[in-house]
Motif scaffolding. Structure first.
Motif, PDB file in Angstrom:
ATOM      1  N   LEU A  84       0.519 -39.087 -13.075  1.00 35.91           N
ATOM      2  CA  LEU A  84       1.594 -38.711 -12.162  1.00 35.91           C
ATOM      3  C   LEU A  84       1.154 -37.569 -11.252  1.00 35.91           C
ATOM      4  CD1 LEU A  84       4.460 -39.026 -11.125  1.00 35.91           C
ATOM      5  CD2 LEU A  84       5.198 -37.434 -12.919  1.00 35.91           C
ATOM      6  N   ALA A  85       0.475 -36.579 -11.816  1.00 32.20           N
ATOM      7  CA  ALA A  85       0.015 -35.462 -10.986  1.00 32.20           C
ATOM      8  C   ALA A  85      -0.895 -35.974  -9.871  1.00 32.20           C
ATOM      9  CB  ALA A  85      -0.696 -34.422 -11.841  1.00 32.20           C
ATOM     10  N   GLY A  86      -1.833 -36.837 -10.214  1.00 31.30           N
ATOM     11  CA  GLY A  86      -2.735 -37.401  -9.203  1.00 31.30           C
ATOM     12  C   GLY A  86      -1.993 -38.215  -8.165  1.00 31.30           C
ATOM     13  N   ASP A  87      -1.035 -39.028  -8.635  1.00 26.69           N
ATOM     14  CA  ASP A  87      -0.249 -39.848  -7.712  1.00 26.69           C
ATOM     15  C   ASP A  87       0.553 -38.976  -6.750  1.00 26.69           C
ATOM     16  OD1 ASP A  87      -1.191 -42.071  -9.053  1.00 26.69           O
ATOM     17  OD2 ASP A  87       0.729 -42.577  -9.997  1.00 26.69           O
ATOM     18  N   VAL A 149       6.022 -43.249 -16.529  1.00 24.54           N
ATOM     19  CA  VAL A 149       6.779 -43.384 -17.777  1.00 24.54           C
ATOM     20  C   VAL A 149       6.059 -44.348 -18.718  1.00 24.54           C
ATOM     21  CG1 VAL A 149       8.923 -44.293 -18.780  1.00 24.54           C
ATOM     22  CG2 VAL A 149       9.022 -42.759 -16.804  1.00 24.54           C
ATOM     23  N   GLU A 150       5.586 -45.464 -18.174  1.00 24.74           N
ATOM     24  CA  GLU A 150       4.855 -46.445 -18.982  1.00 24.74           C
ATOM     25  C   GLU A 150       3.590 -45.844 -19.593  1.00 24.74           C
ATOM     26  OE1 GLU A 150       4.170 -49.838 -16.461  1.00 24.74           O
ATOM     27  OE2 GLU A 150       6.314 -50.242 -16.261  1.00 24.74           O
ATOM     28  N   ARG A 151       2.995 -44.846 -18.915  1.00 20.06           N
ATOM     29  CA  ARG A 151       1.811 -44.172 -19.460  1.00 20.06           C
ATOM     30  C   ARG A 151       2.200 -43.081 -20.450  1.00 20.06           C
ATOM     31  NH1 ARG A 151       0.089 -44.338 -13.746  1.00 20.06           N
ATOM     32  NH2 ARG A 151       0.956 -42.243 -13.546  1.00 20.06           N
ATOM     33  N   GLY A 152       3.520 -42.862 -20.629  1.00 18.35           N
ATOM     34  CA  GLY A 152       3.985 -41.852 -21.574  1.00 18.35           C
ATOM     35  C   GLY A 152       4.132 -40.462 -20.980  1.00 18.35           C
ATOM     36  N   GLU A 153       4.127 -40.362 -19.649  1.00 22.89           N
ATOM     37  CA  GLU A 153       4.255 -39.069 -19.005  1.00 22.89           C
ATOM     38  C   GLU A 153       5.731 -38.703 -18.803  1.00 22.89           C
ATOM     39  OE1 GLU A 153       1.174 -38.216 -15.808  1.00 22.89           O
ATOM     40  OE2 GLU A 153       1.122 -40.415 -15.877  1.00 22.89           O
ATOM     41  N   ARG A 154       5.997 -37.409 -18.760  1.00 22.90           N
ATOM     42  CA  ARG A 154       7.331 -36.904 -18.431  1.00 22.90           C
ATOM     43  C   ARG A 154       7.444 -36.883 -16.908  1.00 22.90           C
ATOM     44  NH1 ARG A 154       8.355 -31.286 -18.596  1.00 22.90           N
ATOM     45  NH2 ARG A 154      10.447 -31.074 -17.805  1.00 22.90           N
ATOM     46  N   GLY A 186       0.876 -26.991  -3.598  1.00 23.12           N
ATOM     47  CA  GLY A 186       1.793 -26.092  -4.272  1.00 23.12           C
ATOM     48  C   GLY A 186       3.163 -26.708  -4.499  1.00 23.12           C
ATOM     49  N   LEU A 187       3.640 -27.492  -3.543  1.00 24.67           N
ATOM     50  CA  LEU A 187       4.917 -28.176  -3.710  1.00 24.67           C
ATOM     51  C   LEU A 187       4.891 -29.096  -4.931  1.00 24.67           C
ATOM     52  CD1 LEU A 187       5.723 -29.173  -0.008  1.00 24.67           C
ATOM     53  CD2 LEU A 187       6.816 -27.351  -1.350  1.00 24.67           C
ATOM     54  N   VAL A 188       3.806 -29.860  -5.044  1.00 24.73           N
ATOM     55  CA  VAL A 188       3.673 -30.786  -6.183  1.00 24.73           C
ATOM     56  C   VAL A 188       3.569 -30.002  -7.477  1.00 24.73           C
ATOM     57  CG1 VAL A 188       2.208 -32.550  -7.240  1.00 24.73           C
ATOM     58  CG2 VAL A 188       2.608 -32.569  -4.754  1.00 24.73           C
ATOM     59  N   ASP A 189       2.726 -28.972  -7.481  1.00 30.24           N
ATOM     60  CA  ASP A 189       2.528 -28.184  -8.710  1.00 30.24           C
ATOM     61  C   ASP A 189       3.843 -27.545  -9.188  1.00 30.24           C
ATOM     62  OD1 ASP A 189      -0.141 -28.866  -8.664  1.00 30.24           O
ATOM     63  OD2 ASP A 189      -0.774 -26.984  -7.711  1.00 30.24           O
ATOM     64  N   ARG A 190       4.637 -27.031  -8.253  1.00 31.28           N
ATOM     65  CA  ARG A 190       5.921 -26.414  -8.644  1.00 31.28           C
ATOM     66  C   ARG A 190       6.877 -27.453  -9.211  1.00 31.28           C
ATOM     67  NH1 ARG A 190       4.512 -23.328  -4.348  1.00 31.28           N
ATOM     68  NH2 ARG A 190       5.720 -24.424  -2.772  1.00 31.28           N
ATOM     69  N   LEU A 191       6.881 -28.659  -8.650  1.00 32.16           N
ATOM     70  CA  LEU A 191       7.764 -29.702  -9.184  1.00 32.16           C
ATOM     71  C   LEU A 191       7.355 -30.092 -10.599  1.00 32.16           C
ATOM     72  CD1 LEU A 191      10.039 -31.781  -8.935  1.00 32.16           C
ATOM     73  CD2 LEU A 191       8.350 -33.349  -7.956  1.00 32.16           C
ATOM     74  N   LEU A 192       6.063 -30.222 -10.810  1.00 27.10           N
ATOM     75  CA  LEU A 192       5.580 -30.649 -12.117  1.00 27.10           C
ATOM     76  C   LEU A 192       5.656 -29.512 -13.142  1.00 27.10           C
ATOM     77  CD1 LEU A 192       2.541 -32.847 -11.078  1.00 27.10           C
ATOM     78  CD2 LEU A 192       4.809 -33.602 -11.840  1.00 27.10           C
TER      79      LEU A 192
END
Length: 192
Positions: A84-87, A149-154, A186-192
């Motif tokens: 998810l982070a990469g996506d 989700v299918e990969r088990g990620e939050r 930074g936007l992505v990192d803060r969301l995750l």
């Protein structure tokens, strides 16, 4: 099937006309902004008859929605990097490139304009176009989130991706502010 019922050939005249009309819309928005041109002006710029546009799209708002969605899909497809982070990082970088590119501001203005449609018949068509655009983007983001989700990620909600990643980028572009890779990451990192 008789000759009148022949299917459209992909890449044929229909595709060429569609591309010309899409480019005419993008050029007119870049030059004048939204709401300052007619179907007739789009047709003249594209070198087609008004009736061709009405027959294929039904209204200017439907055409504008299709142009926006087509450009957005072509320029920022949903990545599948395996995480998810990469996506999200890849997706956000694609969107940033798209909205800061040559036609980017025109597409952002068009998307914003579709959200402010009025209550008359034209406004209702604009609202339908806007809703279709929003629903398609949400569906695409949800497919990326469902894979995670299918990969088990939050995962966050699709609207959180919109609120925390896309909206700040669109606002910055509308106000002429820079989108650096560090800011987008930074936007992505803060969301995750």
């Amino acid at each position: 099937m008789n000759e009148r019922q022949r299917a459209r050939r992909p890449g044929g005249r229909s595709a060429r006309v569609g591309a010309q009309v899409h480019q005419a819309v993008t050029d007119l928005i870049s030059e004048r902004g939204y709401g300052t041109f007619t179907v007739g002006e789009v047709a003249a710029r594209a070198g087609v008859a008004d009736s061709s546009i009405y027959r294929r799209w039904g209204s200017l708002e439907n055409l504008l929605s299709e142009v926006t969605l087509t450009r957005l899909n072509a320029q920022s497809p949903m990545p599948d990097t395996g995480s998810l982070a990469g996506d999200l990082h890849a997706y956000a970088a694609n969107v940033a490139r798209e909205i800061t590119g040559p036609d980017g501001l025109a597409l952002v203005r068009l998307a914003v304009a579709l959200t402010g449609a009025g209550t008359d018949q034209q406004g209702q068509q604009g609202q339908q176009a806007r809703d279709g655009l929003r629903d398609e983007r949400t569906r695409q983001m949800q497919s990326m989130l469902d894979r995670a989700v299918e990969r088990g990620e939050r995962v966050p909600a699709a609207l959180d991706v919109l609120d925390h990643i896309l909206a700040p980028m669109y606002i910055r572009v509308l106000f002429g502010m820079e989108l650096t890779p560090e800011y987008v990451d930074g936007l992505v990192d803060r969301l995750l």
